[in-house]
Design an enzyme around this catalytic site. Structure first.
Site, PDB file in Angstrom:
ATOM      1  N   HIS A  99       0.831  -1.204   0.000  1.00  0.00           N
ATOM      2  CA  HIS A  99       0.000   0.000   0.000  1.00  0.00           C
ATOM      3  C   HIS A  99       0.872   1.264   0.000  1.00  0.00           C
ATOM      4  O   HIS A  99       0.336   2.369   0.122  1.00  0.00           O
ATOM      5  CB  HIS A  99      -0.892   0.035   1.248  1.00  0.00           C
ATOM      6  CG  HIS A  99      -1.944  -1.035   1.309  1.00  0.00           C
ATOM      7  ND1 HIS A  99      -2.705  -1.397   0.231  1.00  0.00           N
ATOM      8  CD2 HIS A  99      -2.370  -1.815   2.348  1.00  0.00           C
ATOM      9  CE1 HIS A  99      -3.564  -2.354   0.590  1.00  0.00           C
ATOM     10  NE2 HIS A  99      -3.376  -2.617   1.856  1.00  0.00           N
ATOM     11  N   ARG A 114      -9.661   2.975  -7.011  1.00  0.00           N
ATOM     12  CA  ARG A 114     -11.099   2.753  -6.853  1.00  0.00           C
ATOM     13  C   ARG A 114     -11.781   4.063  -6.482  1.00  0.00           C
ATOM     14  O   ARG A 114     -11.192   4.910  -5.811  1.00  0.00           O
ATOM     15  CB  ARG A 114     -11.352   1.717  -5.753  1.00  0.00           C
ATOM     16  CG  ARG A 114     -12.809   1.266  -5.646  1.00  0.00           C
ATOM     17  CD  ARG A 114     -12.980   0.272  -4.518  1.00  0.00           C
ATOM     18  NE  ARG A 114     -14.328  -0.310  -4.508  1.00  0.00           N
ATOM     19  CZ  ARG A 114     -14.793  -1.128  -3.581  1.00  0.00           C
ATOM     20  NH1 ARG A 114     -13.997  -1.454  -2.554  1.00  0.00           N
ATOM     21  NH2 ARG A 114     -16.016  -1.612  -3.647  1.00  0.00           N
TER      22      ARG A 114
END
Length: 333
Positions: free
Chosen positions: A144, A166
């Site tokens: 991440h 997203r």
């Protein structure tokens, strides 16, 4: 005669002791660095820490700092990068299946008995748990970590980075549900409104969300042969076309024969949300997440839908997120 087992001589034992001592000293130094950083209320544990412009839970931050100093990426490596709750589990399954499709058949595939997070480990988890001088020898890893904080060897080795973006409202709602289930019992629940305020000011795990996305989007424009920027919603609407993009970019393109034999469709079916959620391994068991918390596999498969935010956000909340998105992403098309 009894079997002879290898033994360590005094020199090797002394070397191990010295290495163990050095590692303890290193861990103490990390603790001092992290303790001096600015803090904000954590989503799962008590605090997030501000490091190099982004907010991190304590445990993965240890792994990030260690990886920055010690990772030796190779030109053949592929790194899947997401901000939490933007399709990580699904894309791990897809990339693992695409890159290893010649090694397994569909009746004995590892994903049938192993959670995708075990097939594709998190970089920061590996470095938080291991000696700082160890180096993972895996062709596919996940992280991440924001682009500006990536270990230098990822940027200089010529390896490939796949980034998944997203829609922010869906990311936020998924993150809130996920962290609410994992939040320490001694901490009070985090209401949706409070979580939204933290998210919007950037103090979410690995946030600010918008800066995280922009870092990889800009990198994909500057280095399109090394950074692939994919939208979660595009993968949902056109999975066949984007599975081919993933295969080509990762260096494992599908042959015409494979396409005729329906290999792409088989991979998409194996890795679909419904298929993964129905497997026994993903109904039971747990594994260590990117936040260093043991996560029941079952909560990794909540919805996976586009537009679920409509069921939770008020008009005012929607306007708050959309206004930031409009301003931050004005150049992103």
């Amino acid at each position: 005669m009894a079997a002879a087992f290898p033994t360590q001589n005094s020199d090797s034992l002394e070397c191990n002791k010295q290495e163990e001592g050095n590692n303890k000293t290193y861990q103490k130094d990390l603790d001092l660095i992290i303790s001096a950083l600015p803090k904000e209320k954590g989503w799962i544990s008590e605090n997030n820490h501000l490091y190099q412009g982004f907010w991190y839970p304590t445990a993965p931050l240890r792994g990030i700092i260690t990886a920055q100093q010690h990772l030796k990426a190779r030109p053949t490596d592929v790194f899947l990068v997401t901000i939490p709750k933007s399709g990580t589990t699904w894309f791990k399954a897809l990339l693992f299946s695409i890159m290893n499709r010649t090694h397994y058949d569909y009746h004995t595939h590892p994903l049938l008995t192993t959670n995708p997070h075990e097939c594709v480990p998190f970089l920061e988890v590996m470095y938080a748990n291991e000696n700082p001088n160890s180096n993972p020898n895996l062709p596919l890893l996940s992280t991440h970590i924001p682009y500006s904080a990536l270990p230098k060897s990822i940027l200089t080795s010529g390896c490939r980075v796949v980034y998944v973006f997203r829609e922010p409202k869906d990311t936020f709602i998924s993150l809130w549900h996920f962290t609410s289930k994992l939040r320490r019992k001694e901490l009070p629940p985090m209401p949706l409104g409070e979580a939204l305020e933290l998210f919007c000011k950037g103090a979410s795990p690995y946030g600010p969300f918008w800066d995280h996305v922009l870092g990889y989007w800009k990198a994909s424009l500057e280095r399109p042969d090394r950074v692939l920027f994919l939208k979660y919603e595009d993968m949902k609407s056109e999975p066949y076309a984007h599975a081919k993009r993933l295969a080509e970019f990762s260096g494992h393109p599908f042959s015409l024969e494979e396409e005729k034999e329906g290999v792409i469709g088989k991979i998409l079916e194996l890795c679909s949300f419904e298929s993964l959620r129905s497997l026994e391994v993903n109904k039971t068991g747990s594994q260590c997440s990117s936040t260093m918390v043991f996560v029941p596999n079952s909560i990794l498969f909540r919805q996976g839908k586009v537009g679920d935010w409509k069921n939770y956000l008020t008009a005012e909340m929607i306007e708050q997120i959309d206004q930031i998105t409009k301003e931050k992403f004005k150049d992103l098309v």
